[in-house]
Design a protein around this motif. Structure first.
Motif, PDB file in Angstrom:
ATOM      1  N   CYS A   1       4.720  -4.019  -7.980  1.00  0.00           N
ATOM      2  CA  CYS A   1       4.036  -3.397  -7.203  1.00  0.00           C
ATOM      3  C   CYS A   1       4.225  -3.629  -5.858  1.00  0.00           C
ATOM      4  O   CYS A   1       4.455  -4.632  -5.545  1.00  0.00           O
ATOM      5  CB  CYS A   1       2.423  -2.786  -7.229  1.00  0.00           C
ATOM      6  SG  CYS A   1       2.196  -2.682  -9.177  1.00  0.00           S
TER       7      CYS A   1
ATOM      8  N   THR B   1       8.375   5.181  -5.166  1.00  0.00           N
ATOM      9  CA  THR B   1       9.529   4.262  -5.840  1.00  0.00           C
ATOM     10  C   THR B   1      10.710   3.590  -5.258  1.00  0.00           C
ATOM     11  O   THR B   1      11.214   4.504  -4.729  1.00  0.00           O
ATOM     12  CB  THR B   1       9.411   4.738  -7.277  1.00  0.00           C
ATOM     13  OG1 THR B   1       9.889   5.565  -7.414  1.00  0.00           O
ATOM     14  CG2 THR B   1       7.905   5.297  -7.427  1.00  0.00           C
TER      15      THR B   1
ATOM     16  N   THR C   1       7.542  -0.062  -8.035  1.00  0.00           N
ATOM     17  CA  THR C   1       6.145   0.992  -9.149  1.00  0.00           C
ATOM     18  C   THR C   1       5.382   1.814  -7.890  1.00  0.00           C
ATOM     19  O   THR C   1       4.868   3.106  -8.528  1.00  0.00           O
ATOM     20  CB  THR C   1       5.540   0.591 -10.507  1.00  0.00           C
ATOM     21  OG1 THR C   1       4.520  -0.155  -9.643  1.00  0.00           O
ATOM     22  CG2 THR C   1       5.712   0.086 -11.203  1.00  0.00           C
TER      23      THR C   1
ATOM     24  N   GLU D   1      -1.534   6.379  -3.389  1.00  0.00           N
ATOM     25  CA  GLU D   1      -1.003   5.403  -4.840  1.00  0.00           C
ATOM     26  C   GLU D   1      -0.916   4.626  -5.500  1.00  0.00           C
ATOM     27  O   GLU D   1      -1.412   4.480  -6.484  1.00  0.00           O
ATOM     28  CB  GLU D   1       0.391   5.896  -4.194  1.00  0.00           C
ATOM     29  CG  GLU D   1       1.822   5.493  -5.303  1.00  0.00           C
ATOM     30  CD  GLU D   1       2.729   5.335  -4.403  1.00  0.00           C
ATOM     31  OE1 GLU D   1       3.905   6.107  -4.160  1.00  0.00           O
ATOM     32  OE2 GLU D   1       3.413   3.750  -3.438  1.00  0.00           O
TER      33      GLU D   1
ATOM     34  N   LEU E   1      -1.688   3.885  -9.799  1.00  0.00           N
ATOM     35  CA  LEU E   1      -0.731   2.781 -10.155  1.00  0.00           C
ATOM     36  C   LEU E   1      -2.236   2.077 -10.839  1.00  0.00           C
ATOM     37  O   LEU E   1      -1.957   1.887 -12.386  1.00  0.00           O
ATOM     38  CB  LEU E   1      -0.931   1.831  -9.405  1.00  0.00           C
ATOM     39  CG  LEU E   1       1.159   2.488  -8.644  1.00  0.00           C
ATOM     40  CD1 LEU E   1       1.279   1.523  -7.564  1.00  0.00           C
ATOM     41  CD2 LEU E   1       2.147   2.484  -9.420  1.00  0.00           C
TER      42      LEU E   1
ATOM     43  N   LYS F   1      -0.797   4.015 -15.032  1.00  0.00           N
ATOM     44  CA  LYS F   1       0.199   3.594 -15.975  1.00  0.00           C
ATOM     45  C   LYS F   1       0.583   4.418 -17.394  1.00  0.00           C
ATOM     46  O   LYS F   1       1.866   3.642 -17.343  1.00  0.00           O
ATOM     47  CB  LYS F   1      -0.817   2.223 -16.419  1.00  0.00           C
ATOM     48  CG  LYS F   1      -0.809   1.600 -15.093  1.00  0.00           C
ATOM     49  CD  LYS F   1      -2.055   0.219 -15.922  1.00  0.00           C
ATOM     50  CE  LYS F   1      -3.169   1.026 -15.673  1.00  0.00           C
ATOM     51  NZ  LYS F   1      -4.176   0.396 -15.667  1.00  0.00           N
TER      52      LYS F   1
ATOM     53  N   ILE G   1       4.067   6.309 -15.923  1.00  0.00           N
ATOM     54  CA  ILE G   1       5.144   5.005 -15.351  1.00  0.00           C
ATOM     55  C   ILE G   1       6.510   4.093 -16.560  1.00  0.00           C
ATOM     56  O   ILE G   1       7.498   4.462 -16.535  1.00  0.00           O
ATOM     57  CB  ILE G   1       4.732   4.415 -14.494  1.00  0.00           C
ATOM     58  CG1 ILE G   1       3.540   5.058 -12.736  1.00  0.00           C
ATOM     59  CG2 ILE G   1       5.495   2.698 -14.357  1.00  0.00           C
ATOM     60  CD1 ILE G   1       2.725   3.997 -12.238  1.00  0.00           C
TER      61      ILE G   1
END
Length: 359
Positions: free
Chosen positions: A107, A117, A218, A226, A230, A236, A239
């Protein structure tokens, strides 16, 4: 007379065993998944309570679970729980496994509301931002015992220390960029995330791996919106699915049935022994080297390597000229364009070409 059926069954049985052994001897596509940080290294600090080491571990385990359901893929994890690993240990795991791919997941963090990203391949940092990110990820070295001896004087705070990192990964740069671009495209097109691009920077963990390698940032856990995404189950899941899809697309591109029809057409050369080109793309698909396929750029040349076609813009004996060509390619949208050098038709490191021309 009753022996023949028995022998037939026996031979069939051993034939099946032999077939199974043959299949088992086929090397799987080995993917090493690396969850950044861990243990005493929590990752980048945030005011919102998110823990980078926990988020990326969750994502890695989800990507791995998806990959484990693919028949000819073998997944290896650098860590599957909250433990501290040295950077050199992570690379060593991938090298010992003779991996086909190394994917390190992280991250991002910044002291602003930055978001989006970005995926990195190994290279010299092109700007202060790339250097800052590489510096932050490499600073874990200071948490390791005997880091002075283990990293041979490498200093994460010194730009000069990064110059030597790029050489070992040079052979894998095309494939690394191909995977990185596929990951970013998935984030942008499928998840509507902000695309900060494919970038090059000096990450030690990528430098020490001997296979195509990428480091995925990510998103920014220092951005509240954000960070919430995440840290969420939905985030998750999305992603990890995007990264999984990119790995499978990358693998499929390497296995594509491509042919090499005309070697003379593929490798035009100038009379000079040393010359430069700008590589703008690489992939399994064979495209006509025409301007309409490359955003109007011309001339385009094409070279077939073992698994990929590489596409180049321009050709010159002058390094200053090739830098201008690279700038033109970046303006046309090829943000990962980079300079390559050839001597007598063989690819050589750019620094070697420059030394040859000045001698």
């Amino acid at each position: 007379m009753q022996i023949k059926p028995f022998l037939t069954i026996l031979l069939c049985f051993f034939g099946l065993i032999s077939l199974a052994q043959t299949k088992n001897n086929t090397k799987p596509f080995v993917v090493v998944l690396d969850a950044g940080h861990g243990g005493k290294d929590p990752g980048r600090p945030t005011a919102y309570g998110y823990k980078e080491k926990d988020i990326v571990l969750d994502v890695v385990l989800r990507v791995g679970k998806l990959l484990e359901n693919v028949d000819d893929v073998q997944v290896i994890y650098t860590r599957k729980k909250d433990v501290f690993l040295e950077l050199r240990q992570r690379a060593s795991i991938a090298n010992k496994a003779d991996a086909d791919l190394f994917v390190s997941i992280h991250c991002n963090a910044h002291n602003s509301d930055a978001h989006g990203t970005e995926t990195f391949v190994l290279g010299l940092h092109r700007n202060a931002s790339n250097f800052r990110i590489a510096q932050q990820e490499n600073e874990v070295i200071f948490m390791e015992d005997n880091y002075e001896q283990n990293y041979e004087g490498f200093d994460p705070s010194s730009p000069e220390s990064f110059i030597g990192l790029t050489l070992l990964q040079e052979d894998y740069l095309d494939q690394s960029i191909l995977l990185a671009r596929t990951i970013q495209n998935n984030f942008m097109q499928k998840l509507k995330r902000r695309d900060r691009g494919v970038k090059q920077a000096g990450f030690w963990v990528l430098h020490n791996t001997y296979m195509p390698s990428v480091l995925v940032e990510t998103g920014f856990i220092t951005n509240k919106k954000e960070g919430d995404y995440l840290n969420s189950n939905r985030g998750k899941e999305e992603i990890s699915k995007s990264i999984f899809d990119a790995i499978i697309d990358y693998k499929s591109s390497l296995n594509s049935d491509v042919t090499f029809e005309n070697p003379i057409e593929e490798t035009p050369q100038v009379a000079s022994a040393v010359f430069f080109k700008v590589q703008i793309a690489a992939g399994a698909k064979k495209l006509a080297p025409a301007p309409y396929n490359f955003n109007g750029l011309s001339p385009i040349s094409r070279v077939k390597s073992t698994t990929l076609y590489r596409y180049f813009y321009g050709e010159t004996t002058d390094y200053e000229t090739v830098l201008k060509l690279k700038a033109e390619a970046i303006e046309k949208g090829y943000t990962s364009a980079f300079v390559v050098a050839y001597e007598n038709g063989l690819k050589i490191p750019v620094d070697k070409a420059l030394k040859t021309k000045t001698n």
